[in-house]
Every structure is written in C-alpha cells, then in structure tokens.
Design an enzyme around this catalytic site. Structure first.
Site, mmCIF file in Angstrom:
data_model
loop_
_atom_site.group_PDB
_atom_site.id
_atom_site.type_symbol
_atom_site.label_atom_id
_atom_site.label_comp_id
_atom_site.label_asym_id
_atom_site.label_seq_id
_atom_site.Cartn_x
_atom_site.Cartn_y
_atom_site.Cartn_z
ATOM 1 N N ASN A 298 -3.079 1.487 -11.731
ATOM 2 C CA ASN A 298 -2.936 0.145 -11.144
ATOM 3 C C ASN A 298 -3.806 -0.817 -11.927
ATOM 4 O O ASN A 298 -4.784 -0.420 -12.565
ATOM 5 C CB ASN A 298 -3.418 0.196 -9.682
ATOM 6 N N HIS B 92 -6.017 -4.274 -11.171
ATOM 7 C CA HIS B 92 -6.551 -5.083 -10.071
ATOM 8 C C HIS B 92 -7.299 -6.282 -10.666
ATOM 9 O O HIS B 92 -8.077 -6.121 -11.614
ATOM 10 C CB HIS B 92 -7.506 -4.232 -9.211
ATOM 11 N N ILE C 170 0.854 -1.180 0.000
ATOM 12 C CA ILE C 170 0.000 0.000 0.000
ATOM 13 C C ILE C 170 0.891 1.231 0.000
ATOM 14 O O ILE C 170 1.855 1.310 0.770
ATOM 15 C CB ILE C 170 -0.930 -0.026 1.226
HETATM 16 C C1 GAR Z 1 -1.904 -9.319 -11.408
HETATM 17 O O1 GAR Z 1 -2.896 -10.291 -11.597
HETATM 18 C C2 GAR Z 1 -2.486 -8.040 -10.852
HETATM 19 O O2 GAR Z 1 -3.811 -7.837 -11.252
HETATM 20 C C3 GAR Z 1 -2.410 -8.289 -9.371
HETATM 21 O O3 GAR Z 1 -1.199 -8.961 -9.176
HETATM 22 C C4 GAR Z 1 -0.922 -9.748 -10.325
HETATM 23 C C5 GAR Z 1 0.516 -9.504 -10.718
HETATM 24 O O4 GAR Z 1 0.907 -10.402 -11.717
HETATM 25 N N1 GAR Z 1 -2.468 -7.066 -8.651
HETATM 26 C C6 GAR Z 1 -3.065 -6.959 -7.471
HETATM 27 O O5 GAR Z 1 -3.591 -7.861 -6.908
HETATM 28 C C7 GAR Z 1 -3.020 -5.549 -6.895
HETATM 29 N N2 GAR Z 1 -4.053 -5.395 -5.926
HETATM 30 P P1 GAR Z 1 2.237 -10.157 -12.523
HETATM 31 O O6 GAR Z 1 3.333 -9.962 -11.510
HETATM 32 O O7 GAR Z 1 2.416 -11.434 -13.295
HETATM 33 O O8 GAR Z 1 2.028 -8.968 -13.407
#
Ligand code: GAR
Length: 208
Positions: free
Chosen positions: A107, A109, A92
């Site tokens: 961002n 999500h 955060i």
């Molecule tokens: C993604 O699915 C993104 O949406 C999520 O983390 C993952 C990262 O994947 N983000 C969150 O949950 C933020 N609240 P990556 O490292 O393979 O891009």
C-alpha cells in the site's frame, strides 16, 4: 513474467505512474487487471488507456462487507497475482484477504508512517506544523497503516503551503517511490525479517 493486480478507488495517478514505469522500464511483469470499488473513479479511464482490463465491484451491489470481500478475493485469485498493489484503494480489507496475500500486498500511504495513519494526513501535517511530510510504501497487515515499511519519500512543508500545494508535492514523490518499490519486489531485492524490511542494495530514502 509475473502478474500484478492494482486496486484503486479514485484518481489513479499512482496507477498511471506504475503503468508508465512498467512500460518504460520493461518490467518482467504485467498488470493483468485493475479492480475498482467506485464506478465513477477517473482511474478506470487510465487503466483503459493503457489497455488494462478493469473490474468494477460496486460496494452498493453487495449486502455486506463480507460478501464484498469474498467476491473481491475470488476475482483477484483468478489473476494469480504475485503482487497486489493498493493504489489509493479507500476500503479496509478483511483479515482473511490480508492474511491470504501476506507478503504480497503493498500500500502507499500519504504520510511518513508511523505519523498520521488514517485519513486527512495533509491537513494534519499543516495543523501540527511538522516541517517534513511525505509518503510511505508498506506491506499491508491486519492493523491499518502499520505494516513493515518498504520505502519513504520525504518532502518539506513550507509556511506558505496549503492543502493543494502540499498534496501535490507528496503525490509527486509517491509517483517516484511506488514504482521503485514494485521494481525492488520484482527483482527480489526486498527482504522481510521480524517486521523490518531491508532493501538490498540499500536504497529506501527519497527526498524531493
Ligand atoms: C494517494 O495519495 C495515496 O497515498 C492515498 O490516496 C491517494 C490516491 O491517489 N492513499 C491513502 O490515503 C490510503 N490510506 P491516486 O488515486 O491519484 O493514486
């Protein structure tokens, strides 16, 4: 040429999709640096493969959250970014940071916000029995997972889905919508008024 920085914590698959889009679609922008809060994050290697410098700020090296965030902000300021992209950044951010980059901080999500803010979104989708799930690109505001929505990608939820199949489907659409949203930003196609985003020409819905 505009400057973009990307913040990651993990796998870096969205970072990879963004770097590929920047390379293949000849963006008038460069990813100047990737910041990561976890020294072992696989995404670091992805950045290095694309020749992008990485700064790792390990949270364990700081006495508290304020000290960490102040260092992060001062390091990012050096890049003079036009856009700060959170791509799986699982910390955060302080109000000070969010306010400083208001309107330039986005961002992704893994849910169709405002449904399922926070963690474990795919599990919640499965246990609540929703028939559609997806991902949202949004501007970041002080409140977690609440900022103005730029784009959403929708995927079906099937009876036979499990965590792996559903998260793979959501990630596949993330890799489409996040680079797209960044392209709109770079082309000044995003307009924000009274907390509502308009993309002109209109093109914010994606279905898998
Ligand atoms: C993604 O699915 C993104 O949406 C999520 O983390 C993952 C990262 O994947 N983000 C969150 O949950 C933020 N609240 P990556 O490292 O393979 O891009």
């Amino acid at each position: 040429m505009r400057n973009i920085v990307v913040l990651i914590s993990g796998k870096g698959s969205n970072l990879k999709a963004i770097l590929e889009a920047q390379r293949d679609h000849h963006w008038d922008a460069q990813i100047t640096r990737v910041f990561c809060n976890r020294p072992n994050a696989p995404g670091i290697e992805i950045a290095e493969t694309f020749g992008v410098p990485v700064t790792v700020l390990n949270q364990q090296d700081f006495i508290n959250r304020d000290a960490y965030d102040q260092c992060l902000l001062s390091q990012i300021q050096l890049e003079q970014p036009d856009l700060v992209v959170l791509a799986g950044y699982m910390r955060i951010l302080s109000h000070e940071f969010v306010d400083y980059y208001a309107g330039k901080l986005i961002n992704i999500h893994p849910s169709l916000l405002p449904s399922f803010p926070g963690l474990n979104t795919h599990q919640t989708a499965l246990t609540t029995g929703v028939k559609w799930h997806g991902a949202t690109v949004h501007f970041v505001t002080r409140e977690l997972d609440v900022g103005p929505i730029v784009a959403q990608g929708v995927v079906p939820v099937h009876n036979y889905d499990n965590l792996d199949t559903l998260s793979d489907r959501v990630q596949a659409i993330e890799h489409i919508i996040y680079p797209k949203a960044i392209e709109w930003f770079l082309k000044d196609q995003i307009f924000l008024q009274d907390g509502i985003v308009s993309v002109i020409p209109p093109q914010s819905q994606f279905f898998s």
